[in-house]
Design an enzyme around this catalytic site. Structure first.
Site, PDB file in Angstrom:
ATOM      1  N   ASN A 189       0.863  -1.187   0.000  1.00 21.13           N
ATOM      2  CA  ASN A 189       0.000   0.000   0.000  1.00 21.13           C
ATOM      3  C   ASN A 189       0.897   1.234   0.000  1.00 21.13           C
ATOM      4  O   ASN A 189       1.509   1.558   1.014  1.00 21.13           O
ATOM      5  CB  ASN A 189      -0.880  -0.047   1.263  1.00 21.13           C
ATOM      6  CG  ASN A 189      -1.702   1.206   1.446  1.00 21.13           C
ATOM      7  OD1 ASN A 189      -1.802   2.032   0.534  1.00 21.13           O
ATOM      8  ND2 ASN A 189      -2.274   1.363   2.630  1.00 21.13           N
ATOM      9  N   GLU A 225      -5.000  -5.288  10.786  1.00 22.89           N
ATOM     10  CA  GLU A 225      -3.956  -4.280  10.973  1.00 22.89           C
ATOM     11  C   GLU A 225      -4.197  -3.534  12.278  1.00 22.89           C
ATOM     12  O   GLU A 225      -5.004  -2.589  12.307  1.00 22.89           O
ATOM     13  CB  GLU A 225      -3.976  -3.278   9.818  1.00 22.89           C
ATOM     14  CG  GLU A 225      -3.757  -3.896   8.462  1.00 22.89           C
ATOM     15  CD  GLU A 225      -3.169  -2.877   7.489  1.00 22.89           C
ATOM     16  OE1 GLU A 225      -2.089  -3.122   6.995  1.00 22.89           O
ATOM     17  OE2 GLU A 225      -3.805  -1.838   7.272  1.00 22.89           O
ATOM     18  N   HIS A 250      -9.158   1.091   5.443  1.00 18.94           N
ATOM     19  CA  HIS A 250      -7.821   1.236   6.030  1.00 18.94           C
ATOM     20  C   HIS A 250      -7.920   2.160   7.245  1.00 18.94           C
ATOM     21  O   HIS A 250      -8.721   3.098   7.255  1.00 18.94           O
ATOM     22  CB  HIS A 250      -6.853   1.801   4.992  1.00 18.94           C
ATOM     23  CG  HIS A 250      -5.451   1.802   5.487  1.00 18.94           C
ATOM     24  ND1 HIS A 250      -4.954   2.805   6.283  1.00 18.94           N
ATOM     25  CD2 HIS A 250      -4.451   0.900   5.347  1.00 18.94           C
ATOM     26  CE1 HIS A 250      -3.696   2.511   6.602  1.00 18.94           C
ATOM     27  NE2 HIS A 250      -3.372   1.363   6.040  1.00 18.94           N
ATOM     28  N   GLY A 298       2.704   2.044  10.668  1.00 21.08           N
ATOM     29  CA  GLY A 298       3.600   3.181  10.441  1.00 21.08           C
ATOM     30  C   GLY A 298       4.339   3.625  11.693  1.00 21.08           C
ATOM     31  O   GLY A 298       4.953   4.680  11.709  1.00 21.08           O
ATOM     32  N   GLU A 348      -6.254   4.557   8.208  1.00 18.96           N
ATOM     33  CA  GLU A 348      -6.127   5.997   7.919  1.00 18.96           C
ATOM     34  C   GLU A 348      -7.437   6.556   7.363  1.00 18.96           C
ATOM     35  O   GLU A 348      -7.791   7.703   7.618  1.00 18.96           O
ATOM     36  CB  GLU A 348      -4.940   6.233   6.967  1.00 18.96           C
ATOM     37  CG  GLU A 348      -3.624   6.070   7.711  1.00 18.96           C
ATOM     38  CD  GLU A 348      -2.493   5.489   6.888  1.00 18.96           C
ATOM     39  OE1 GLU A 348      -2.535   5.534   5.653  1.00 18.96           O
ATOM     40  OE2 GLU A 348      -1.543   4.964   7.512  1.00 18.96           O
ATOM     41  N   LYS A 399       0.085   4.278  -0.164  1.00 20.87           N
ATOM     42  CA  LYS A 399      -0.539   5.469   0.436  1.00 20.87           C
ATOM     43  C   LYS A 399      -0.317   6.672  -0.495  1.00 20.87           C
ATOM     44  O   LYS A 399      -0.376   6.501  -1.706  1.00 20.87           O
ATOM     45  CB  LYS A 399       0.016   5.693   1.848  1.00 20.87           C
ATOM     46  CG  LYS A 399      -0.071   4.407   2.678  1.00 20.87           C
ATOM     47  CD  LYS A 399       0.219   4.580   4.108  1.00 20.87           C
ATOM     48  CE  LYS A 399       0.095   3.222   4.806  1.00 20.87           C
ATOM     49  NZ  LYS A 399       0.292   3.282   6.235  1.00 20.87           N
ATOM     50  N   SER A 437       3.797  -2.413  10.279  1.00 17.25           N
ATOM     51  CA  SER A 437       5.259  -2.417  10.425  1.00 17.25           C
ATOM     52  C   SER A 437       5.901  -3.752  10.037  1.00 17.25           C
ATOM     53  O   SER A 437       6.845  -4.197  10.693  1.00 17.25           O
ATOM     54  CB  SER A 437       5.650  -2.010  11.855  1.00 17.25           C
ATOM     55  OG  SER A 437       5.204  -0.694  12.114  1.00 17.25           O
TER      56      SER A 437
HETATM   57  P1  PGA Z   1       3.149   0.049   7.665  1.00 16.79           P
HETATM   58  O1  PGA Z   1       1.679   0.291   7.110  1.00 16.79           O
HETATM   59  O2  PGA Z   1       3.662  -1.226   7.042  1.00 16.79           O
HETATM   60  O3  PGA Z   1       3.924   1.255   7.249  1.00 16.79           O
HETATM   61  O4  PGA Z   1       3.020  -0.074   9.153  1.00 16.79           O
HETATM   62  C1  PGA Z   1       0.779  -0.774   6.969  1.00 16.79           C
HETATM   63  C2  PGA Z   1      -0.508  -0.293   6.347  1.00 16.79           C
HETATM   64  O5  PGA Z   1      -0.859   0.864   6.553  1.00 16.79           O
HETATM   65  O6  PGA Z   1      -1.190  -1.047   5.653  1.00 16.79           O
END
Ligand code: PGA
Length: 253
Positions: free
Chosen positions: A10, A163, A93, A169, A95, A12, A207
């Site tokens: 992803n 997640e 997601h 992140g 976010e 983003k 992560s």
């Molecule tokens: P990340 O993000 O691997 O940077 O933690 C995962 C995601 O948002 O799907």
């Protein structure tokens, strides 16, 4: 039998279309020999039309609107995404939920629109740190699955991504025990909602990096990854995919 793993990147709000095309070419060229992992690239909307990949490589959008067309400034519909040649749409997601205020009801409408448009939703679910610390993880996962998938007849074309919000992140990864418990819970909820749904992929995200991919892919119930930060770099993304491929070959041997 273990499901063939899927690794999704992803991006983003990263990579212009031209940078994205170059990245995908480089990644695909480095992975021409992979046989046991499917790989999904999820660029920003602006990059979708530029993506030209063949199985086992696929493309996902990161969001969509539930209406097919209309006066919805700034939104993109499933038919537009399909016309770009995409296969999947990431929905719910964290976010989208936490920065843009998307509710389970909205996410459910989007799931319905994606399925009706013959694309495949990647439904993201996960608890916040507060919810985990107050013992609500399982309840949250259940609510997000029940409400996100309300009215869905068959889960056949849906991927689920667990997640934990606190691991996205942040560099903090859930422990293998936490991942195993959460994936078992997700699987049980899916079984209750859709009896016989054992071949649905449940990905882990939060992560995931080259140095933790090996232990995470071995966790029971993890059928692949949804990766943010580490999917932006060719070396780290291909390294994770190779780790997953190697683990799958170990199982098959
Ligand atoms: P990340 O993000 O691997 O940077 O933690 C995962 C995601 O948002 O799907």
């Amino acid at each position: 039998m273990r499901l063939e793993p899927i690794v999704a990147g992803n991006w983003k709000m990263h990579k212009t279309p031209s940078v994205g095309v170059y990245f995908v070419e480089e990644t695909v060229n480095l992975l021409l020999d992979i046989k046991h992992v499917s790989v999904i690239f999820a660029p920003p909307f602006t990059g979708l039309i530029e993506m030209d990949v063949k199985p086992p490589f696929y493309v996902a959008a990161q969001n969509c609107h539930w209406e097919d067309h209309g006066a919805f400034t700034g939104e993109i519909s499933v038919s537009m995404i399909r016309d770009c040649g995409s296969d999947y749409v990431i929905l719910g997601h964290s976010e989208r939920r936490h920065i843009f205020g998307e509710s389970d009801e909205w996410i459910n409408r989007k799931v319905d629109a994606v399925l009706s448009g013959a694309l495949k939703p990647i439904l993201c679910i996960g608890e916040t740190l507060d919810q985990r610390e107050s013992g609500q993880t399982q309840r949250i996962l259940k609510t997000q699955l029940e409400q996100g998938l309300a009215g869905v007849d068959s889960i056949e074309n849906i991927l689920v991504a667990y997640e934990p919000v606190w691991a996205i992140g942040t560099g903090v990864t859930a422990t293998t025990d936490q991942v195993e418990v959460a994936h078992a819970a997700v699987r049980n909820i899916l079984r209750e909602l859709f009896p016989g749904s054992d071949d649905v992929h449940v990905l882990y995200g939060g992560s995931v990096k080259p140095d933790n991919a090996e232990e995470l892919i071995q966790v029971s119930g993890v059928n692949g990854f949804l990766i943010g930060g580490a999917s932006l770099d060719v070396d780290s993304f291909t390294s994770i995919i190779r780790t997953v491929e190697k683990d799958q070959m170990r199982i098959l041997c």
